[in-house]
Design an enzyme around this catalytic site. Structure first.
Site, PDB file in Angstrom:
ATOM      1  N   LYS A  36      53.978  32.498 -45.175  1.00 25.27           N
ATOM      2  CA  LYS A  36      55.160  33.455 -44.616  1.00 25.27           C
ATOM      3  C   LYS A  36      56.278  32.669 -44.121  1.00 25.27           C
ATOM      4  O   LYS A  36      56.437  31.632 -43.573  1.00 25.27           O
ATOM      5  CB  LYS A  36      54.372  34.140 -43.248  1.00 25.27           C
ATOM      6  CG  LYS A  36      55.166  35.291 -42.806  1.00 25.27           C
ATOM      7  CD  LYS A  36      55.047  36.517 -43.344  1.00 25.27           C
ATOM      8  CE  LYS A  36      56.104  37.675 -43.027  1.00 25.27           C
ATOM      9  NZ  LYS A  36      57.346  37.573 -43.758  1.00 25.27           N
ATOM     10  N   LYS A  94      54.062  27.673 -36.002  1.00 26.15           N
ATOM     11  CA  LYS A  94      54.427  28.922 -35.387  1.00 26.15           C
ATOM     12  C   LYS A  94      53.625  30.118 -35.441  1.00 26.15           C
ATOM     13  O   LYS A  94      53.097  30.740 -34.471  1.00 26.15           O
ATOM     14  CB  LYS A  94      55.955  29.526 -35.919  1.00 26.15           C
ATOM     15  CG  LYS A  94      56.487  30.572 -34.934  1.00 26.15           C
ATOM     16  CD  LYS A  94      57.821  30.905 -35.775  1.00 26.15           C
ATOM     17  CE  LYS A  94      59.241  29.688 -35.802  1.00 26.15           C
ATOM     18  NZ  LYS A  94      60.027  30.116 -36.534  1.00 26.15           N
ATOM     19  N   LYS A 125      58.819  28.798 -46.596  1.00 27.39           N
ATOM     20  CA  LYS A 125      60.335  29.024 -46.375  1.00 27.39           C
ATOM     21  C   LYS A 125      61.099  28.994 -47.787  1.00 27.39           C
ATOM     22  O   LYS A 125      60.489  28.564 -48.749  1.00 27.39           O
ATOM     23  CB  LYS A 125      60.978  27.919 -45.783  1.00 27.39           C
ATOM     24  CG  LYS A 125      62.351  28.303 -44.937  1.00 27.39           C
ATOM     25  CD  LYS A 125      61.811  29.377 -43.597  1.00 27.39           C
ATOM     26  CE  LYS A 125      62.980  29.863 -42.855  1.00 27.39           C
ATOM     27  NZ  LYS A 125      62.551  30.437 -41.642  1.00 27.39           N
ATOM     28  N   SER A 185      57.336  40.950 -38.179  1.00 27.00           N
ATOM     29  CA  SER A 185      56.938  40.689 -39.595  1.00 27.00           C
ATOM     30  C   SER A 185      55.560  40.889 -40.011  1.00 27.00           C
ATOM     31  O   SER A 185      54.987  41.798 -40.948  1.00 27.00           O
ATOM     32  CB  SER A 185      57.433  39.671 -40.250  1.00 27.00           C
ATOM     33  OG  SER A 185      58.950  39.278 -40.511  1.00 27.00           O
TER      34      SER A 185
HETATM   35  P1  NAD Z   1      72.590  34.507 -39.333  1.00 30.87           P
HETATM   36  O1  NAD Z   1      73.183  34.200 -40.793  1.00 30.87           O
HETATM   37  O2  NAD Z   1      72.356  36.145 -39.244  1.00 30.87           O
HETATM   38  O3  NAD Z   1      73.471  34.130 -38.271  1.00 30.87           O
HETATM   39  C1  NAD Z   1      73.885  32.640 -37.939  1.00 30.87           C
HETATM   40  C2  NAD Z   1      75.035  32.828 -37.167  1.00 30.87           C
HETATM   41  O4  NAD Z   1      75.204  31.357 -36.754  1.00 30.87           O
HETATM   42  C3  NAD Z   1      76.266  33.347 -37.594  1.00 30.87           C
HETATM   43  O5  NAD Z   1      76.918  33.965 -36.445  1.00 30.87           O
HETATM   44  C4  NAD Z   1      77.396  32.082 -38.047  1.00 30.87           C
HETATM   45  O6  NAD Z   1      78.489  32.229 -37.714  1.00 30.87           O
HETATM   46  C5  NAD Z   1      76.863  31.200 -37.026  1.00 30.87           C
HETATM   47  N1  NAD Z   1      76.923  29.765 -36.888  1.00 30.87           N
HETATM   48  C6  NAD Z   1      77.055  29.104 -37.967  1.00 30.87           C
HETATM   49  N2  NAD Z   1      77.401  27.608 -37.565  1.00 30.87           N
HETATM   50  C7  NAD Z   1      77.443  27.745 -36.396  1.00 30.87           C
HETATM   51  C8  NAD Z   1      78.174  26.762 -35.566  1.00 30.87           C
HETATM   52  N3  NAD Z   1      78.329  25.520 -35.848  1.00 30.87           N
HETATM   53  N4  NAD Z   1      78.653  27.035 -34.159  1.00 30.87           N
HETATM   54  C9  NAD Z   1      78.166  28.466 -33.638  1.00 30.87           C
HETATM   55  N5  NAD Z   1      77.907  29.429 -34.786  1.00 30.87           N
HETATM   56  C10 NAD Z   1      77.538  29.032 -35.884  1.00 30.87           C
HETATM   57  O7  NAD Z   1      71.165  33.993 -39.342  1.00 30.87           O
HETATM   58  P2  NAD Z   1      70.082  34.454 -38.090  1.00 30.87           P
HETATM   59  O8  NAD Z   1      69.053  35.061 -38.832  1.00 30.87           O
HETATM   60  O9  NAD Z   1      70.545  34.881 -36.878  1.00 30.87           O
HETATM   61  O10 NAD Z   1      69.461  32.975 -37.880  1.00 30.87           O
HETATM   62  C11 NAD Z   1      69.704  32.043 -36.862  1.00 30.87           C
HETATM   63  C12 NAD Z   1      69.001  30.984 -36.486  1.00 30.87           C
HETATM   64  O11 NAD Z   1      67.689  31.650 -36.085  1.00 30.87           O
HETATM   65  C13 NAD Z   1      68.267  30.190 -37.810  1.00 30.87           C
HETATM   66  O12 NAD Z   1      67.970  28.960 -37.379  1.00 30.87           O
HETATM   67  C14 NAD Z   1      67.163  30.835 -38.424  1.00 30.87           C
HETATM   68  O13 NAD Z   1      66.279  30.100 -38.965  1.00 30.87           O
HETATM   69  C15 NAD Z   1      66.425  31.306 -36.975  1.00 30.87           C
HETATM   70  N6  NAD Z   1      65.543  32.422 -37.163  1.00 30.87           N
HETATM   71  C16 NAD Z   1      65.795  33.657 -37.826  1.00 30.87           C
HETATM   72  C17 NAD Z   1      64.972  34.520 -37.517  1.00 30.87           C
HETATM   73  C18 NAD Z   1      65.519  36.083 -38.113  1.00 30.87           C
HETATM   74  O14 NAD Z   1      64.492  36.815 -37.824  1.00 30.87           O
HETATM   75  N7  NAD Z   1      66.379  35.971 -38.769  1.00 30.87           N
HETATM   76  C19 NAD Z   1      63.594  34.387 -37.099  1.00 30.87           C
HETATM   77  C20 NAD Z   1      63.418  33.259 -36.470  1.00 30.87           C
HETATM   78  C21 NAD Z   1      64.281  32.181 -36.404  1.00 30.87           C
END
Ligand code: NAD
Length: 426
Positions: A85, A109, A121, A359
């Site tokens: 997953k 996790k 991933k 999920s």
């Molecule tokens: P996303 O693409 O929706 O958002 C990422 C955000 O980070 C955007 O707003 C982007 O502009 C910003 N960003 C990128 N570089 C940056 C910087 N240097 N400074 C400030 N902002 C910056 O992605 P997401 O789904 O929100 O994922 C964000 C993090 O959370 C990742 O590490 C991802 O692996 C983790 N994550 C996401 C989920 C999920 O359900 N989407 C679950 C667990 C973990």
């Protein structure tokens, strides 16, 4: 143990600087857990090595007729506790090393929060902001085709990550279903509710961040918060923390960082949605990205990418509590420095587990062709998050280790035990 003291069992995988640093960090954390648990070298090697890694070339036809080829990846790190997953990332810098690190963290996790999955991933090295919607759809469908042999509801279930969303999941579900000849909603999670997505999935990671932040704070009322990354996770984490009584004073995305005495998060979200980002938001002051990381706040939520907190900036971090919405935002060097400074870190594999928990609930609902109310989903999410938080905090306190070390010890320990119980075939 020094931070270079990790095994080189994935040394065949070399990534760019960021991807390699993420993989080195993941290997370092595993090595620490192995040492804590007293696992033998053979098992360490098994856990340090992904079971399957697929690299695919994805041809993309651009609107002007040009053909480009981008690299895509799907890594299944571990399958001992159930199907693999993990999310799919669309980002220009993603590479096999980064995807491997992210798959490893997914394994620990899922084990930590007790859901029956291994870790995986995926990634495609594209910048979704530079593609039209039609180009994005073509990339997504072609990538889904290429990884189709690996994925499936009983094998490996993708979900959204950086640069992907519900629409991406709908296209993947459709591509997989067309190839199968019938609808297979359970092949992805984080899809639109109309196609079998779960209520509560869109905000689940952020809700989980808020739940563990509140648990760590005791009383969240009036606590100041800065959030790095205003995407799917960060924007709603800021919203839920504000709803819980915190004072959100700064947020950032790739385009800008802003601060105010008290941000109206709903207003900032609406403005960012309309304007495609935070740049130019009128009802706050612009600050630098570094200033946000270094703000004197109660809680810092890194919710962007890996490598936000490093040996270079950790000494300037003044937040008392860090809740990792992102995966891998803190390097092992930064971890040591922050621990020395007395900063508490709720680690990624715990803090952002809300996404994979819901999920899992989505997949269970798909399997039963049944759906639960938003309240039912939220209660189950809260139970699992709070239970995992309590377990991690207790082990950390009992053994005098950090929350990250405790979380890894529990996650890695469960996967190691699953290996032991199943034995080695042949
Ligand atoms: P996303 O693409 O929706 O958002 C990422 C955000 O980070 C955007 O707003 C982007 O502009 C910003 N960003 C990128 N570089 C940056 C910087 N240097 N400074 C400030 N902002 C910056 O992605 P997401 O789904 O929100 O994922 C964000 C993090 O959370 C990742 O590490 C991802 O692996 C983790 N994550 C996401 C989920 C999920 O359900 N989407 C679950 C667990 C973990």
């Amino acid at each position: 143990m020094t931070i270079t003291d990790f095994p080189t069992t994935t040394s065949g995988i070399r990534g760019g600087v960021a991807g390699q640093q993420a993989l080195d960090a993941a290997q370092f954390q595993l090595a620490e857990a192995v040492r804590f648990l007293g696992l033998d070298d053979g098992l360490h090697r098994m856990l340090a090595t992904p079971r399957r890694s697929l690299t695919v070339s994805v041809p993309v036809r651009r609107e002007d007729g040009r053909m480009e080829v981008v690299q895509g990846y799907r890594v299944q790190h571990n399958l001992s506790r159930g199907p693999a997953k993990g999310g799919i990332r669309f980002h220009p810098d993603t590479d096999l090393a980064e995807v491997t690190a992210l798959a490893m963290w997914m394994t620990w996790k899922c084990a930590l929060v007790g859901i029956p999955y291994g870790g995986a991933k995926g990634g495609v090295a594209v910048n979704p902001d530079q593609l039209t919607v039609r180009e994005l759809e073509r990339v997504t469908r072609r990538y889904a085709n290429e990884i189709q042999p690996l994925i499936g509801p009983e094998k490996d279930i993708p979900a959204p990550d950086v640069g992907t969303d519900e629409q991406t999941m709908a296209w993947i579900m459709d591509t997989y279903s067309v190839n199968a000849g019938y609808s297979v909603p359970g092949v992805v999670t984080g899809k639109p509710t109309l196609l079998g997505g779960s209520l509560g999935r869109a905000g689940a990671t952020s809700r989980g961040v808020q739940i563990v932040a509140s648990a760590a704070l005791g009383d969240p009322a009036g606590r100041t918060v800065a959030v790095q990354g205003f995407g799917k996770v960060g924007a709603l984490a800021a919203q839920y923390l504000a709803d819980a009584g915190c004072r959100v004073v700064a947020v950032s995305d790739a385009s800008a960082a802003i601060c105010a005495e008290r941000l109206d998060v709903a207003d900032v979200r609406a403005w960012a949605a309309e304007h495609g980002g935070l740049l130019g938001y009128p009802r706050a002051d612009a600050i630098s990205h570094d200033e946000l990381i270094e703000m004197d706040v109660d809680v810092l939520v890194p919710a962007a990418l890996e490598g936000a907190l490093t040996g270079a900036n950790a000494r300037r971090v003044r937040a008392r509590l860090i809740v990792e919405g992102a995966n891998g935002p803190t390097s092992p060097e930064a971890d040591l420095i922050l621990a020395d400074q007395g900063t508490t870190i709720v680690p990624d594999i715990l803090a952002n587990a809300g996404g994979v928990i819901v999920s899992y609930l989505e997949w269970v609902q798909n399997t039963q062709a049944y759906s639960w109310s938003a309240d039912e989903v939220e209660v189950k999410l809260r139970d699992l998050m709070e239970g995992a938080f309590r377990e991690v905090r207790t082990l950390s306190a009992d053994r005098g280790i950090s929350l990250r070390q405790a979380a890894h010890a529990i996650g890695v320990g469960r996967v190691a035990e699953a290996h032991r119980l199943r034995g080695l075939y042949p």
